[in-house]
Design a protein around this motif. Structure first.
Motif, PDB file in Angstrom:
ATOM      1  N   GLY A  30       6.418 -48.562  16.571  1.00 17.11           N
ATOM      2  CA  GLY A  30       6.111 -47.260  16.003  1.00 17.11           C
ATOM      3  C   GLY A  30       6.389 -46.124  16.959  1.00 17.11           C
ATOM      4  O   GLY A  30       7.060 -46.278  17.976  1.00 17.11           O
ATOM      5  N   GLU A  31       5.827 -44.980  16.624  1.00 18.43           N
ATOM      6  CA  GLU A  31       6.039 -43.766  17.386  1.00 18.43           C
ATOM      7  C   GLU A  31       5.155 -43.750  18.630  1.00 18.43           C
ATOM      8  O   GLU A  31       4.070 -44.323  18.623  1.00 18.43           O
ATOM      9  CB  GLU A  31       5.721 -42.553  16.515  1.00 18.43           C
ATOM     10  CG  GLU A  31       6.578 -42.481  15.252  1.00 18.43           C
ATOM     11  CD  GLU A  31       6.103 -41.395  14.317  1.00 18.43           C
ATOM     12  OE1 GLU A  31       6.158 -40.214  14.709  1.00 18.43           O
ATOM     13  OE2 GLU A  31       5.687 -41.742  13.208  1.00 18.43           O
ATOM     14  N   VAL A  32       5.633 -43.097  19.701  1.00 15.13           N
ATOM     15  CA  VAL A  32       4.873 -42.999  20.943  1.00 15.13           C
ATOM     16  C   VAL A  32       4.891 -41.569  21.470  1.00 15.13           C
ATOM     17  O   VAL A  32       5.713 -40.750  21.067  1.00 15.13           O
ATOM     18  CB  VAL A  32       5.421 -43.944  22.043  1.00 15.13           C
ATOM     19  CG1 VAL A  32       5.276 -45.391  21.647  1.00 15.13           C
ATOM     20  CG2 VAL A  32       6.854 -43.617  22.385  1.00 15.13           C
ATOM     21  N   ILE A  33       3.973 -41.299  22.384  1.00 18.55           N
ATOM     22  CA  ILE A  33       3.944 -40.045  23.117  1.00 18.55           C
ATOM     23  C   ILE A  33       3.886 -40.420  24.594  1.00 18.55           C
ATOM     24  O   ILE A  33       3.273 -41.417  24.972  1.00 18.55           O
ATOM     25  CB  ILE A  33       2.733 -39.176  22.706  1.00 18.55           C
ATOM     26  CG1 ILE A  33       2.824 -37.779  23.306  1.00 18.55           C
ATOM     27  CG2 ILE A  33       1.434 -39.829  23.067  1.00 18.55           C
ATOM     28  CD1 ILE A  33       1.766 -36.820  22.784  1.00 18.55           C
ATOM     29  N   GLU A  75      -3.405 -41.459  17.476  1.00 18.44           N
ATOM     30  CA  GLU A  75      -3.358 -40.163  18.153  1.00 18.44           C
ATOM     31  C   GLU A  75      -3.695 -40.386  19.621  1.00 18.44           C
ATOM     32  O   GLU A  75      -4.804 -40.807  19.956  1.00 18.44           O
ATOM     33  CB  GLU A  75      -4.336 -39.173  17.540  1.00 18.44           C
ATOM     34  CG  GLU A  75      -4.202 -37.784  18.156  1.00 18.44           C
ATOM     35  CD  GLU A  75      -5.014 -36.740  17.432  1.00 18.44           C
ATOM     36  OE1 GLU A  75      -5.828 -36.088  18.100  1.00 18.44           O
ATOM     37  OE2 GLU A  75      -4.845 -36.600  16.207  1.00 18.44           O
ATOM     38  N   GLY A  76      -2.723 -40.143  20.499  1.00 17.25           N
ATOM     39  CA  GLY A  76      -2.931 -40.289  21.935  1.00 17.25           C
ATOM     40  C   GLY A  76      -3.409 -41.665  22.358  1.00 17.25           C
ATOM     41  O   GLY A  76      -4.210 -41.805  23.262  1.00 17.25           O
ATOM     42  N   GLY A  77      -2.938 -42.720  21.682  1.00 16.72           N
ATOM     43  CA  GLY A  77      -3.290 -44.085  22.049  1.00 16.72           C
ATOM     44  C   GLY A  77      -4.509 -44.646  21.343  1.00 16.72           C
ATOM     45  O   GLY A  77      -4.883 -45.790  21.577  1.00 16.72           O
ATOM     46  N   GLN A  78      -5.116 -43.873  20.444  1.00 17.71           N
ATOM     47  CA  GLN A  78      -6.323 -44.317  19.737  1.00 17.71           C
ATOM     48  C   GLN A  78      -6.051 -44.485  18.247  1.00 17.71           C
ATOM     49  O   GLN A  78      -5.237 -43.755  17.679  1.00 17.71           O
ATOM     50  CB  GLN A  78      -7.444 -43.282  19.911  1.00 17.71           C
ATOM     51  CG  GLN A  78      -7.817 -42.999  21.335  1.00 17.71           C
ATOM     52  CD  GLN A  78      -8.521 -44.166  21.984  1.00 17.71           C
ATOM     53  OE1 GLN A  78      -9.364 -44.809  21.385  1.00 17.71           O
ATOM     54  NE2 GLN A  78      -8.157 -44.465  23.216  1.00 17.71           N
ATOM     55  N   TYR A  79      -6.747 -45.430  17.610  1.00 17.28           N
ATOM     56  CA  TYR A  79      -6.702 -45.509  16.153  1.00 17.28           C
ATOM     57  C   TYR A  79      -7.233 -44.173  15.648  1.00 17.28           C
ATOM     58  O   TYR A  79      -8.253 -43.678  16.116  1.00 17.28           O
ATOM     59  CB  TYR A  79      -7.606 -46.610  15.626  1.00 17.28           C
ATOM     60  CG  TYR A  79      -7.328 -48.018  16.134  1.00 17.28           C
ATOM     61  CD1 TYR A  79      -6.088 -48.381  16.640  1.00 17.28           C
ATOM     62  CD2 TYR A  79      -8.311 -48.974  16.093  1.00 17.28           C
ATOM     63  CE1 TYR A  79      -5.853 -49.677  17.083  1.00 17.28           C
ATOM     64  CE2 TYR A  79      -8.087 -50.271  16.527  1.00 17.28           C
ATOM     65  CZ  TYR A  79      -6.852 -50.614  17.015  1.00 17.28           C
ATOM     66  OH  TYR A  79      -6.622 -51.887  17.451  1.00 17.28           O
ATOM     67  N   HIS A  80      -6.540 -43.596  14.657  1.00 11.88           N
ATOM     68  CA  HIS A  80      -6.961 -42.271  14.205  1.00 11.88           C
ATOM     69  C   HIS A  80      -6.469 -42.066  12.768  1.00 11.88           C
ATOM     70  O   HIS A  80      -5.333 -42.366  12.455  1.00 11.88           O
ATOM     71  CB  HIS A  80      -6.361 -41.196  15.116  1.00 11.88           C
ATOM     72  CG  HIS A  80      -6.762 -39.812  14.763  1.00 11.88           C
ATOM     73  ND1 HIS A  80      -7.979 -39.295  15.115  1.00 11.88           N
ATOM     74  CD2 HIS A  80      -6.112 -38.847  14.079  1.00 11.88           C
ATOM     75  CE1 HIS A  80      -8.069 -38.057  14.669  1.00 11.88           C
ATOM     76  NE2 HIS A  80      -6.945 -37.758  14.041  1.00 11.88           N
ATOM     77  N   GLY A  81      -7.327 -41.519  11.932  1.00 10.26           N
ATOM     78  CA  GLY A  81      -6.906 -41.206  10.570  1.00 10.26           C
ATOM     79  C   GLY A  81      -6.903 -42.430   9.691  1.00 10.26           C
ATOM     80  O   GLY A  81      -7.773 -43.281   9.758  1.00 10.26           O
ATOM     81  N   THR A  82      -5.870 -42.537   8.877  1.00  8.39           N
ATOM     82  CA  THR A  82      -5.775 -43.595   7.875  1.00  8.39           C
ATOM     83  C   THR A  82      -5.077 -44.814   8.454  1.00  8.39           C
ATOM     84  O   THR A  82      -4.045 -44.699   9.103  1.00  8.39           O
ATOM     85  CB  THR A  82      -4.963 -43.098   6.656  1.00  8.39           C
ATOM     86  OG1 THR A  82      -5.577 -41.911   6.173  1.00  8.39           O
ATOM     87  CG2 THR A  82      -4.928 -44.135   5.558  1.00  8.39           C
ATOM     88  N   GLY A  83      -5.656 -45.985   8.206  1.00 11.66           N
ATOM     89  CA  GLY A  83      -5.037 -47.221   8.662  1.00 11.66           C
ATOM     90  C   GLY A  83      -5.800 -48.428   8.194  1.00 11.66           C
ATOM     91  O   GLY A  83      -6.877 -48.313   7.607  1.00 11.66           O
TER      92      GLY A  83
END
Length: 88
Positions: A30-33, A75-83
């Motif tokens: 997936g996507e990374v920062i 978000e920034g390495g954490q589970y965040h939002g919908t999943g």
């Protein structure tokens, strides 16, 4: 950071089952920062810190057994939002 990373080195899922964290492999698609990295001084930061950010799928496996899997937003390495989190 992620679900299984926060647990002790030897994790007990039940009375009979123990997981040796040294044998656990992690896959991410997936996507990374990227974290801080000074391009003018690469010897100070010899590696990039990449964190899941955006949509992705993270899987923890011990051999062929899936221990935990999350697919969704990060978000920034954490589970965040919908999943969807599957904890076996």
């Amino acid at each position: 950071m992620f679900g299984i990373f926060g647990k002790k080195k030897t994790v007990s899922k039940s009375a009979e089952e123990h997981i040796d964290m040294d044998s656990v492999k992690v896959w991410y698609e997936g996507e990374v920062i990227s974290g801080d990295y000074d391009l003018n001084n690469p010897s100070e930061y010899p590696f990039h810190n990449l964190f899941p950010h955006g949509k992705g799928k993270l899987t923890y496996k011990d051999g062929d057994q899936i221990l935990e899997q999350y697919e969704g937003d990060f978000e920034g390495g954490q589970y965040h939002g919908t999943g969807t989190l599957i904890d076996r």
